[in-house]
Design a protein around this motif. Structure first.
Motif, PDB file in Angstrom:
ATOM      1  N   HIS A 129       0.837  -1.204   0.000  1.00 17.31           N
ATOM      2  CA  HIS A 129       0.000   0.000   0.000  1.00 17.31           C
ATOM      3  C   HIS A 129       0.870   1.252   0.000  1.00 17.31           C
ATOM      4  N   ARG A 162       1.176   4.077  -2.976  1.00 13.75           N
ATOM      5  CA  ARG A 162       0.877   5.468  -2.630  1.00 13.75           C
ATOM      6  C   ARG A 162       2.056   6.385  -2.964  1.00 13.75           C
ATOM      7  N   LEU A 166      -5.365  -4.098  -4.892  1.00 11.79           N
ATOM      8  CA  LEU A 166      -4.779  -3.149  -3.945  1.00 11.79           C
ATOM      9  C   LEU A 166      -4.483  -1.810  -4.618  1.00 11.79           C
ATOM     10  N   VAL A 201      -5.943   1.810  -3.430  1.00 11.84           N
ATOM     11  CA  VAL A 201      -5.159   3.001  -3.097  1.00 11.84           C
ATOM     12  C   VAL A 201      -5.626   4.186  -3.931  1.00 11.84           C
TER      13      VAL A 201
END
Length: 324
Positions: free
Chosen positions: A79, A83, A122, A126
């Motif tokens: 994550h 990001r 995922l 995000v």
């Protein structure tokens, strides 16, 4: 016809100094996007991000694509990585599971994320966290709708294997895996490097029959030496193009070997595009002249532009071969 390039972080200070010039030459050819590799377990995360930031800052006209692997990663670490890349301006990803550590049993899944499909999910999560959909009431219509205006489109590519993933048990499992990646939200496929056009078309036909709808780009590595060919066949597990391998081995002149390599890659590219491939993805090994020569040979860039892109006075840099 779209084409794209793959780069990787430089492995030596000398290549690192020359990489900006090589990137400038490749970007000037007009690729659809430029992707940057990412070491297993995030081993080259910072170096990959540095290359991507350079492209974003100095060549904003071209889309960047970050490779991501998930083997050995926790959900939180993955994550945070996604990001970080998005915050740097990257909005396209190639999501791959990555190679298992040496000696691992084939059914081992170190880390929290077990597959590329989970990594695709995922990445979307995000993106939603950073830029949520806005809920907008529609006059005269009960309920709400999601307003997609103003939210950047995220592209998530996944790997496709014309001759099967090394750990798959069957051809059908490979196709089912592609379907799972599509269901997770992938919208582009990039094949493993290929040396035979028929392998690519066989895979695409099977994927389409099973319901895979996203475009699948064939990937080519132009090679110009017997050692380079052997190394790429080892990495990919593909069968050798026997006539090409023999021609490279028989030729001792370096310039002529280069021409043999460009001719083979150009012929393969031509057959792929003529057969309906939606574009071509070229692994550059951080070199510019050979992949650009392939594009010129098939007419994807004109000869005059090619001459400009490889001219010594483009930046005055002297190329140094990146190890295969």
């Amino acid at each position: 016809m779209p084409f794209s390039f793959e780069l990787h972080p430089a492995r030596s200070p000398q290549i690192a100094r020359q990489l900006p010039d090589r990137i400038a030459r490749l970007v000037a050819a007009g690729p659809e996007f430029v992707s940057v590799t990412y070491g297993a377990g995030g081993s080259s995360q910072d170096a990959s991000l540095d290359v991507l930031k350079h492209v974003i800052e100095h060549h904003p006209q071209v889309r960047t694509m970050a490779h991501l692997t998930c083997v050995g990663s926790t959900v939180q670490a993955a994550h945070d990585t996604v990001r970080t890349f998005m915050d740097a301006g990257v909005h396209s990803f190639l999501a791959v599971r990555g190679d298992l550590p040496a000696g691992s049993p084939p059914d081992a899944f170190p880390g929290d994320i077990r597959s590329a499909a989970e990594l695709v999910q995922l990445i979307h999560a995000v993106q939603s966290e950073r830029r949520p959909w806005r809920e907008v009431a529609i006059p005269g219509t009960p309920g709400i709708m999601l307003d997609r205006d103003g939210r950047e489109r995220i592209a998530i590519a996944v790997a496709a294997f014309p001759n099967g993933h090394p750990s798959s048990r069957s051809w059908q499992q490979d196709i089912d895996t592609l379907l799972a990646k599509q269901a997770a939200g992938a919208n582009l496929g990039i094949s493993q490097m290929i040396f035979h056009a028929d392998d690519y078309f066989r895979m695409v036909d099977a994927a389409r029959a099973a319901g895979v709808e996203f475009p699948i780009l064939p990937a080519i590595t132009p090679v110009t030496t017997p050692a380079g060919l052997a190394r790429n066949l080892e990495l990919s597990g593909e069968r050798a193009p026997e006539a090409f391998a023999a021609a490279l081995a028989a030729e001792q002149n370096e310039a002529r070997r280069r021409e043999i390599g460009v001719d083979f890659a150009a012929d393969l590219t031509r057959r792929l595009l003529d057969g309906g491939a939606p574009g071509i993805h070229l692994y550059t090994r951080n070199m510019h002249e050979v992949p650009l020569a392939v594009l010129a040979r098939v007419g994807l860039i004109d000869e005059a532009r090619f001459a400009q892109l490889i001219a010594p006075d483009f930046t005055g840099a002297t190329p140094v071969e990146e190890p295969a």
